[in-house]
Enzyme design. Sequence first.
Site, short mmCIF file in Angstrom:
data_model
loop_
_atom_site.label_atom_id
_atom_site.label_comp_id
_atom_site.label_asym_id
_atom_site.label_seq_id
_atom_site.Cartn_x
_atom_site.Cartn_y
_atom_site.Cartn_z
N CYS A 128 -5.47 13.34 12.11
CA CYS A 128 -5.15 11.92 12.06
C CYS A 128 -5.08 11.42 13.49
O CYS A 128 -4.49 12.08 14.35
CB CYS A 128 -3.81 11.75 11.37
SG CYS A 128 -3.30 10.06 11.27
N LYS A 159 0.84 -1.21 0.00
CA LYS A 159 0.00 0.00 0.00
C LYS A 159 0.87 1.26 0.00
O LYS A 159 0.65 2.17 -0.78
CB LYS A 159 -0.90 0.01 1.24
CG LYS A 159 -1.56 1.33 1.49
CD LYS A 159 -2.36 1.36 2.76
CE LYS A 159 -1.59 1.85 3.96
NZ LYS A 159 -1.36 3.29 4.03
N ARG A 191 -8.33 -0.31 4.68
CA ARG A 191 -7.41 0.64 4.04
C ARG A 191 -6.11 -0.06 3.64
O ARG A 191 -5.46 0.36 2.68
CB ARG A 191 -7.07 1.78 5.00
CG ARG A 191 -8.21 2.76 5.24
CD ARG A 191 -7.70 3.92 6.06
NE ARG A 191 -6.40 4.33 5.55
CZ ARG A 191 -5.39 4.75 6.29
NH1 ARG A 191 -5.52 4.87 7.59
NH2 ARG A 191 -4.24 5.07 5.74
N ARG A 215 0.22 15.40 12.14
CA ARG A 215 1.06 15.08 10.98
C ARG A 215 1.22 16.32 10.12
O ARG A 215 0.56 16.48 9.09
CB ARG A 215 0.44 13.91 10.21
CG ARG A 215 0.51 12.64 11.01
CD ARG A 215 -0.21 11.51 10.35
NE ARG A 215 0.63 10.73 9.47
CZ ARG A 215 0.27 9.54 8.99
NH1 ARG A 215 -0.88 9.03 9.29
NH2 ARG A 215 1.08 8.87 8.19
N ASP A 260 4.87 1.29 11.79
CA ASP A 260 3.70 0.58 11.27
C ASP A 260 3.62 -0.87 11.77
O ASP A 260 2.64 -1.56 11.49
CB ASP A 260 3.69 0.60 9.73
CG ASP A 260 3.28 1.97 9.20
OD1 ASP A 260 2.85 2.81 10.00
OD2 ASP A 260 3.40 2.19 7.97
C1 UD1 Z 1 4.43 7.19 5.93
C2 UD1 Z 1 3.56 5.95 5.83
C3 UD1 Z 1 3.01 5.57 7.19
C4 UD1 Z 1 4.16 5.43 8.19
C5 UD1 Z 1 5.05 6.66 8.19
C6 UD1 Z 1 6.29 6.50 9.06
C7 UD1 Z 1 2.65 6.09 3.59
C8 UD1 Z 1 1.48 6.28 2.73
N1 UD1 Z 1 2.48 6.23 4.91
O1 UD1 Z 1 3.60 8.25 6.39
O2 UD1 Z 1 2.30 4.35 7.06
O3 UD1 Z 1 3.61 5.24 9.49
O4 UD1 Z 1 5.50 6.93 6.85
O5 UD1 Z 1 7.01 5.38 8.65
O6 UD1 Z 1 3.72 5.76 3.13
N2 UD1 Z 1 6.57 15.11 9.93
C9 UD1 Z 1 6.77 16.45 10.16
N3 UD1 Z 1 6.68 17.32 9.12
C10 UD1 Z 1 6.42 16.91 7.85
C11 UD1 Z 1 6.23 15.53 7.61
C12 UD1 Z 1 6.32 14.65 8.68
O7 UD1 Z 1 7.00 16.87 11.29
O8 UD1 Z 1 6.37 17.76 6.93
C13 UD1 Z 1 6.64 14.16 11.06
C14 UD1 Z 1 5.29 13.49 11.32
O9 UD1 Z 1 4.47 14.30 12.14
C15 UD1 Z 1 5.68 12.21 11.98
C16 UD1 Z 1 7.00 11.87 11.30
O10 UD1 Z 1 7.47 13.08 10.71
O11 UD1 Z 1 5.88 12.39 13.34
C17 UD1 Z 1 6.92 10.78 10.27
O12 UD1 Z 1 6.09 11.19 9.22
P1 UD1 Z 1 6.33 10.75 7.71
O13 UD1 Z 1 7.58 9.96 7.58
O14 UD1 Z 1 6.16 11.95 6.87
O15 UD1 Z 1 5.11 9.78 7.50
P2 UD1 Z 1 4.10 9.75 6.29
O16 UD1 Z 1 4.82 9.96 5.01
O17 UD1 Z 1 2.93 10.62 6.62
#
Ligand code: UD1
Length: 426
Positions: free
Chosen positions: A120, A23, A401, A125, A309
């Site tokens: 979320c 996914k 999902r 996030r 995850d």
């Molecule tokens: C992706 C995965 C999700 C997984 C996560 C961490 C997909 C579709 N989803 O989510 O299943 O749990 O990686 O492995 O691939 N953050 C910031 N600023 C940002 C972006 C992120 O502070 O601009 C923080 C988030 O709040 C969080 C951390 O970084 O605490 C990890 O987020 P991120 O790696 O971006 O996860 P996703 O891409 O949303």
Amino acid sequence: MDKIIIEGGQTRLSGEVKIEGAKNAVLPLLAATILPTEGKTLLRNVPILSDVFTMNNVVRGLNIQVDFDQAKNEILVDARGPILDEAPYEYVSQMRASIVVLGPILARQGHAKVSMPGGCTIGSRPIDLHLKGLELMGAEIHQEGGDITAKADKLKGATIYMDFPSVGATQNLMMAATLADGVTVIENAAREPEIVDLAILLNKMGADVKGAGTETLTITGVKELHGAEHDVVQDRIEAGTFMVAAAMTSGNVLIKDAIWEHNRPLLAKLMEMGVKATEEKGGIRIQANRDQLKPVTVKTLPHPGFPTDMQAQFTALMAVVKGESTMIETVFENRFQHLEEMRRMGLHLEILRETALIHGGQQLQGAPVMSTDLRASAALILTGMVAEGKTVVSKLNHLDRGYYQFHEKLKALGAKIERVSEDSHG
Ligand code: UD1
């Protein structure tokens, strides 16, 4: 809405289970299909999941043709011709991951308007890293009325250091950089296998992405991209979920086509506990006697650390292992909600901020429980298999999902599990 009913207690899983395409790989791959102005893109090994339907709708909303042949697990995308540059709230609000369309739309169109993804349950996030990176590439960004508007007639290569190796931000910036002028370097980039899968597709499309899987990505912009064919990488989280399920039921299960390297952080912890993991020709075999397993301490981290995850499912395993295990969640700040449901099944635990102390090994009791997010739903179902009596898991929209036919797969391995619609269950 459907419910899953499990008769737990004596279940020992055995046999073989097939894993789907990932996914978390296919969602950014679908975003990448927005980029090519020539040819069509064919994605194979696509899992049939509600998040995939949502992403298909986000892409279709841009006036792009998306055909999902579910019988073949293939999606054909035709993004030639004029496309729209706005991804509206009605689709984006359904799934946070749809923010990864921002980079590709902006890179191709010079302008993009994407609704801010909503809240979320697993934690706040923010998308600041996505936006900061695009600004460094010359984009003008405005947030108004719940929308993000980004403008840059032509993005320019830049050196971007990410404060945290965000998966989504790395993907967004990688895709944006493929059509930028010059070279973009992303430092402290995410290293997940899904990043590597995206880089492979982008390079097949004619992009020049180097370093995927390491902490420095170098992307040299090209003039245009063309369609390509690609097999989606296997889902390491689905595979990991079945590994945990096998271990906690003292099972013997071959997880077909699972990739050792992608599951290394999880396998290391399973083996530290005393689980036997063997790489076979057809996949990875997991064997265990749960009465002999030892408690462990686990800390979630970006890849190649232990994946957040897998945190919820792993706590279900900790719950059946005699002694005190510790789970430290460092990626999301509110990802222990499943533990409150597991407490209702008799699990003894303490939570102090990002640390959960689990007193495992006591007999759990079946109970009605509610999924709070995607991985929590899997964790509760696994716990139901080892709890005495009947467990009813509701709010399966979360499960759908990210898991295809989860109950069918567990049933084929020997679990006493049924899925019923609310009506047929009174
Ligand atoms: C992706 C995965 C999700 C997984 C996560 C961490 C997909 C579709 N989803 O989510 O299943 O749990 O990686 O492995 O691939 N953050 C910031 N600023 C940002 C972006 C992120 O502070 O601009 C923080 C988030 O709040 C969080 C951390 O970084 O605490 C990890 O987020 P991120 O790696 O971006 O996860 P996703 O891409 O949303």
